[in-house]
Motif scaffolding. Structure first.
Motif, PDB file in Angstrom:
ATOM      1  N   THR A 419       1.051  -1.222  -0.113  1.00 29.50           N
ATOM      2  CA  THR A 419      -0.414   0.146   0.491  1.00 29.50           C
ATOM      3  C   THR A 419       0.968   1.196   0.236  1.00 29.50           C
ATOM      4  OG1 THR A 419      -1.717  -0.873   1.439  1.00 29.50           O
ATOM      5  CG2 THR A 419      -1.584   1.831   0.959  1.00 29.50           C
ATOM      6  N   GLU A 420       1.779   1.039   0.635  1.00 25.67           N
ATOM      7  CA  GLU A 420       3.143   1.963  -0.215  1.00 25.67           C
ATOM      8  C   GLU A 420       3.107   2.663  -0.328  1.00 25.67           C
ATOM      9  OE1 GLU A 420       4.897   1.362   3.853  1.00 25.67           O
ATOM     10  OE2 GLU A 420       3.997   1.712   5.417  1.00 25.67           O
ATOM     11  N   TRP A 421       4.186   0.806  -0.993  1.00 24.92           N
ATOM     12  CA  TRP A 421       4.662   1.731  -2.533  1.00 24.92           C
ATOM     13  C   TRP A 421       3.604   1.973  -3.286  1.00 24.92           C
ATOM     14  CZ3 TRP A 421       7.042  -4.591  -2.293  1.00 24.92           C
ATOM     15  CH2 TRP A 421       8.069  -4.120  -1.648  1.00 24.92           C
ATOM     16  N   SER A 422       2.304   1.628  -3.983  1.00 23.20           N
ATOM     17  CA  SER A 422       1.892   1.741  -4.722  1.00 23.20           C
ATOM     18  C   SER A 422       1.046   3.681  -3.864  1.00 23.20           C
ATOM     19  CB  SER A 422       0.199   1.348  -4.109  1.00 23.20           C
ATOM     20  OG  SER A 422       0.227  -0.144  -4.516  1.00 23.20           O
ATOM     21  N   GLN A 423       1.430   3.992  -3.464  1.00 22.40           N
ATOM     22  CA  GLN A 423       1.155   5.567  -3.205  1.00 22.40           C
ATOM     23  C   GLN A 423       2.636   6.030  -3.578  1.00 22.40           C
ATOM     24  OE1 GLN A 423      -0.755   7.251   0.410  1.00 22.40           O
ATOM     25  NE2 GLN A 423       1.604   8.543   0.804  1.00 22.40           N
ATOM     26  N   GLU A 424       3.328   5.924  -3.274  1.00 23.51           N
ATOM     27  CA  GLU A 424       4.477   6.093  -3.694  1.00 23.51           C
ATOM     28  C   GLU A 424       4.774   6.240  -5.679  1.00 23.51           C
ATOM     29  OE1 GLU A 424       8.453   7.038  -1.849  1.00 23.51           O
ATOM     30  OE2 GLU A 424       9.254   5.178  -3.296  1.00 23.51           O
ATOM     31  N   LYS A 425       4.612   4.844  -6.500  1.00 23.33           N
ATOM     32  CA  LYS A 425       3.861   5.058  -7.008  1.00 23.33           C
ATOM     33  C   LYS A 425       3.409   5.423  -8.239  1.00 23.33           C
ATOM     34  CE  LYS A 425       2.194   1.235  -8.929  1.00 23.33           C
ATOM     35  NZ  LYS A 425       0.859   2.181  -9.373  1.00 23.33           N
ATOM     36  N   ASP A 426       2.220   5.831  -7.327  1.00 30.15           N
ATOM     37  CA  ASP A 426       0.497   6.959  -8.406  1.00 30.15           C
ATOM     38  C   ASP A 426       2.245   8.369  -8.231  1.00 30.15           C
ATOM     39  OD1 ASP A 426      -0.403   4.605  -8.543  1.00 30.15           O
ATOM     40  OD2 ASP A 426      -1.453   4.753  -6.733  1.00 30.15           O
ATOM     41  N   VAL A 431       3.841  12.490 -12.162  1.00 28.83           N
ATOM     42  CA  VAL A 431       4.522  13.106 -12.518  1.00 28.83           C
ATOM     43  C   VAL A 431       4.823  13.116 -14.249  1.00 28.83           C
ATOM     44  CG1 VAL A 431       6.989  14.081 -12.229  1.00 28.83           C
ATOM     45  CG2 VAL A 431       5.064  14.203 -10.723  1.00 28.83           C
ATOM     46  N   ALA A 432       5.057  11.160 -14.390  1.00 29.77           N
ATOM     47  CA  ALA A 432       6.664  10.779 -15.352  1.00 29.77           C
ATOM     48  C   ALA A 432       4.549  11.046 -17.141  1.00 29.77           C
ATOM     49  CB  ALA A 432       5.478   9.013 -15.824  1.00 29.77           C
ATOM     50  N   VAL A 433       3.236  11.932 -16.299  1.00 31.26           N
ATOM     51  CA  VAL A 433       2.390  11.772 -16.957  1.00 31.26           C
ATOM     52  C   VAL A 433       2.044  13.591 -18.153  1.00 31.26           C
ATOM     53  CG1 VAL A 433       0.056  11.574 -17.788  1.00 31.26           C
ATOM     54  CG2 VAL A 433       1.152   9.987 -16.609  1.00 31.26           C
ATOM     55  N   GLU A 434       3.024  14.025 -16.462  1.00 32.85           N
ATOM     56  CA  GLU A 434       3.168  15.574 -16.450  1.00 32.85           C
ATOM     57  C   GLU A 434       3.844  15.972 -17.405  1.00 32.85           C
ATOM     58  OE1 GLU A 434       0.544  19.159 -16.617  1.00 32.85           O
ATOM     59  OE2 GLU A 434      -0.196  17.242 -15.519  1.00 32.85           O
ATOM     60  N   LEU A 435       5.343  15.523 -17.471  1.00 36.37           N
ATOM     61  CA  LEU A 435       6.188  16.328 -18.435  1.00 36.37           C
ATOM     62  C   LEU A 435       5.719  16.575 -18.911  1.00 36.37           C
ATOM     63  CD1 LEU A 435       9.057  14.434 -15.706  1.00 36.37           C
ATOM     64  CD2 LEU A 435       9.050  16.749 -15.631  1.00 36.37           C
ATOM     65  N   PRO A 436       5.623  15.882 -20.069  1.00 36.50           N
ATOM     66  CA  PRO A 436       5.729  16.514 -21.487  1.00 36.50           C
ATOM     67  C   PRO A 436       4.638  17.300 -21.095  1.00 36.50           C
ATOM     68  CG  PRO A 436       5.847  13.617 -20.805  1.00 36.50           C
ATOM     69  CD  PRO A 436       5.499  14.616 -20.141  1.00 36.50           C
ATOM     70  N   VAL A 509      15.966  27.912  -9.571  1.00 35.02           N
ATOM     71  CA  VAL A 509      14.287  27.563 -10.120  1.00 35.02           C
ATOM     72  C   VAL A 509      13.513  28.641  -9.584  1.00 35.02           C
ATOM     73  CG1 VAL A 509      13.325  25.971  -8.107  1.00 35.02           C
ATOM     74  CG2 VAL A 509      15.782  26.100  -8.106  1.00 35.02           C
ATOM     75  N   GLY A 510      12.489  28.223 -10.481  1.00 39.86           N
ATOM     76  CA  GLY A 510      11.520  28.641 -10.587  1.00 39.86           C
ATOM     77  C   GLY A 510      10.203  27.754  -9.419  1.00 39.86           C
ATOM     78  N   PRO A 511       8.974  28.564 -10.207  1.00 42.84           N
ATOM     79  CA  PRO A 511       7.752  28.162  -8.852  1.00 42.84           C
ATOM     80  C   PRO A 511       7.430  27.031  -9.787  1.00 42.84           C
ATOM     81  CG  PRO A 511       6.992  30.435 -10.054  1.00 42.84           C
ATOM     82  CD  PRO A 511       8.578  30.298 -10.853  1.00 42.84           C
ATOM     83  N   ASP A 512       6.945  26.163  -8.579  1.00 43.85           N
ATOM     84  CA  ASP A 512       5.816  25.017  -9.006  1.00 43.85           C
ATOM     85  C   ASP A 512       5.467  24.801 -10.157  1.00 43.85           C
ATOM     86  OD1 ASP A 512       3.563  24.604  -7.426  1.00 43.85           O
ATOM     87  OD2 ASP A 512       4.383  25.906  -6.319  1.00 43.85           O
ATOM     88  N   VAL A 513       5.166  23.887 -10.991  1.00 50.72           N
ATOM     89  CA  VAL A 513       4.468  24.628 -12.116  1.00 50.72           C
ATOM     90  C   VAL A 513       3.481  22.811 -11.979  1.00 50.72           C
ATOM     91  CG1 VAL A 513       5.624  25.180 -13.644  1.00 50.72           C
ATOM     92  CG2 VAL A 513       6.388  23.093 -13.325  1.00 50.72           C
ATOM     93  N   TYR A 514       3.728  21.941 -10.975  1.00 48.26           N
ATOM     94  CA  TYR A 514       3.156  21.056 -11.204  1.00 48.26           C
ATOM     95  C   TYR A 514       2.977  20.614  -9.777  1.00 48.26           C
ATOM     96  CZ  TYR A 514       0.861  15.996 -11.277  1.00 48.26           C
ATOM     97  OH  TYR A 514      -0.313  15.483 -11.393  1.00 48.26           O
TER      98      TYR A 514
END
Length: 555
Positions: A419-426, A431-436, A509-514
């Protein structure tokens, strides 16, 4: 033989179920092994385009910082090598890389049964210990991970078993043990400690024969000892030659001092904290002794809690005392003494963070046999003083209870940890989806707390955030031309704490974008993960205040 096959099938099914429940690596070691395996599968050799820790590049910022770099300056190659044939057949998908660990790791169950049978344990102990090894309590969750747990456990335990057979006169078994030690050392450097135990036993055997003034011949002939050492070198020498050719040292990460001579675990990933023998002893006798004592306490605690479910551990000690003179357990007991001693004296800083458990898994098969023998002995002692007890019946009940306890803690521990692993993975997959979408190109480099993990999920090269002050972090980011900074609440280094909290952000470092703030996290405005652009010139408009994206809350 039917029992051995049944135990193997049970252990394999358990490990395949683990893969089905969580078909991904879950922590830095496992990410690293998969990333290296994928590089090998892609024809890139032992080279990676990320730095998971600066011990990979000498424990400091290199004069010529660059990516990719040669891999495996710290971790050994076997856990990556075994994945490559499966990736060749099924492709570089996550479950394909996990299959060999299930197949090899399942051997621990029939091996445990064989160890118990060889030692003359009663059938109920043989079967119960085999089942415990198939479903190994709270350590079960790691047994299908692409890490060295499932490789080192059967290899190390089998080497100890063969060493015991050598002490009983089986010369070929002792020779073969050297080969297994060599292969185990390709999974984990600590395999050489098993070799040390076997070497000491060889010397002890010959000393005992010498003391007998000819009345006793050595159980292990000289040729078997030479063959044992020779087969060890056959297995390990090619890798040592590679390390010498690439790094100039057979153990490059140790040469930096950041394995043996650090004072706290954060220093392992620092590029400025001193890591020399002088700095180590310079901390003073009090802190030095305190860290050694707590390292030893942590070693016993980890072993008692994770593979022994706490309750089994006292019975392991009882069984070990009863078998202290048994040749069947002499290599095991000596390796245990060496390993716990090394954990307390040499690697004390690393022990609380999993280092000890990786090596201690080789003790688990013998420990389960001793635990159940301890249960039998204690129940027999009590039954002899209670006329209402039937000793055979009581032993069956308590042996069954011990095995059931192991299964229950295995299930509960697996659910909690996954359960802990899944939360970090999600979070990382988001982030992987958002970066592009944020404009990141595939070659953009990230700075993160887990460069191997983000390489696995995003495909981006990158470097780990050093455990150093902010100016040093800036230097590392500039040297490696980092384009994005990803910070996680659970893995933040002190130098970047203010950046994640929004209280202190440097000009680069800029402001957070996500960002993501999980509903069950503290309502303190402190995101669980956030992405920041990194800009090295005013022409990079990503760091302008107007470029800031909105924070996102995960459901």
């Amino acid at each position: 033989m039917r029992t051995a096959v049944t135990l193997y099938a049970l252990a394999l099914l358990v490990r395949l179920a683990l893969i089905a429940l969580y078909p991904n690596p879950a922590y830095p070691d496992a990410y690293y092994y998969v990333d290296v395996a994928r590089a090998l599968h892609a024809g890139q050799g032992f080279n990676v385009d990320f730095i998971w820790a600066f011990v990979e590049v000498g424990g400091r910022l290199p004069v010529d910082p660059h990516l990719p770099i040669p891999s495996n300056a710290h971790w050994m190659p076997l856990a990556s090598l075994v994945q490559v044939p499966f990736m060749a057949v099924f492709g570089p998908v996550a479950w394909a890389g996990m299959l060999p660990f299930a197949i090899v790791g399942a051997l621990a169950a029939p091996l445990t049964w064989l160890i118990a049978r060889e030692a003359g344990a009663r059938p109920a102990v043989q079967l119960g210990a085999g089942i415990l090894a198939a479903v190994p309590a709270a350590s079960m969750v790691f047994m299908a991970q692409p890490d060295n747990f499932s490789l080192y456990q059967p290899l190390g335990a089998a080497a100890l078993w063969l060493g015991a057979r050598g002490l009983k006169g089986d010369a070929r078994a002792f020779a073969l043990a050297g080969l297994l030690v060599g292969v185990a050392s390709l999974a984990r450097n600590d395999g050489v400690l098993i070799g040390l135990a076997l070497g000491l036993l060889f010397v002890w055997d010959r000393w005992r024969a010498w003391r007998s003034a000819g009345a006793r011949r050595p159980a292990i002939p000289l040729w078997a000892g030479v063959a044992c050492a020779g087969l060890f070198l056959v297995a390990i020498a090619p890798w040592w030659l590679r390390q010498l050719a690439v790094f100039g040292d057979i153990s490059p990460s140790s040469a930096s001092g950041r394995i043996l001579w650090i004072r706290q675990i954060a220093d392992m990933n620092s590029v400025t904290a001193p890591a020399t023998f002088s700095s180590f002893v310079g901390q003073g006798l009090g802190p030095l002794l305190e860290s050694r004592v707590w390292g030893l306490v942590a070693a016993f605690g980890n072993f008692a809690v994770i593979p022994c479910s706490v309750i089994l551990f006292p019975f392991v000690l009882v069984g070990a005392w009863l078998r202290r003179r048994s040749l069947d357990f002499r290599p095991f007991l000596l390796y245990a003494a060496i390993l716990f001693g090394a954990g307390g004296l040499l690697f004390a800083v690393h022990v609380p963070y999993g280092m000890f458990l990786h090596s201690a898994v080789a003790l688990v098969p013998h420990s389960y046999v001793l635990a159940l023998e301890g249960v039998v002995a204690v129940v027999g002692w009590i039954a002899a003083r209670r006329r209402t007890w039937s000793e055979p019946q009581a032993q069956r009940i308590f042996l069954t209870a011990a095995v059931v306890l192991g299964v229950i803690t295995a299930a509960g521990g697996t659910w909690k940890v996954q359960t802990e692993w899944s939360q970090e993975k999600d979070l990382r997959q988001d982030v992987a989806v958002e970066l592009p979408r944020l404009g990141a190109t595939p070659t953009d480099r990230l700075m993160t707390a887990d460069a191997a993990g983000f390489k696995y999920f995003t495909g981006h090269p990158g470097v780990v955030t050093p455990s150093d002050p902010l100016p040093v972090i800036e230097t590392a980011a500039r040297d490696y031309d980092v384009r994005w900074l990803v910070l996680e609440r659970a893995h933040i280094v002190p130098g970047l704490d203010g950046v994640l909290k929004g209280t202190a952000r440097p000009a680069w470092v800029g402001p957070d974008v996500y960002s993501i703030h999980l509903p069950d996290s503290p309502n303190d405005g402190y995101p669980d993960i956030a992405v920041f652009p990194v800009c090295w010139s005013s022409a990079d408009t990503r760091c302008a205040a107007s470029a800031r994206g909105g924070a996102t809350a995960a459901p």
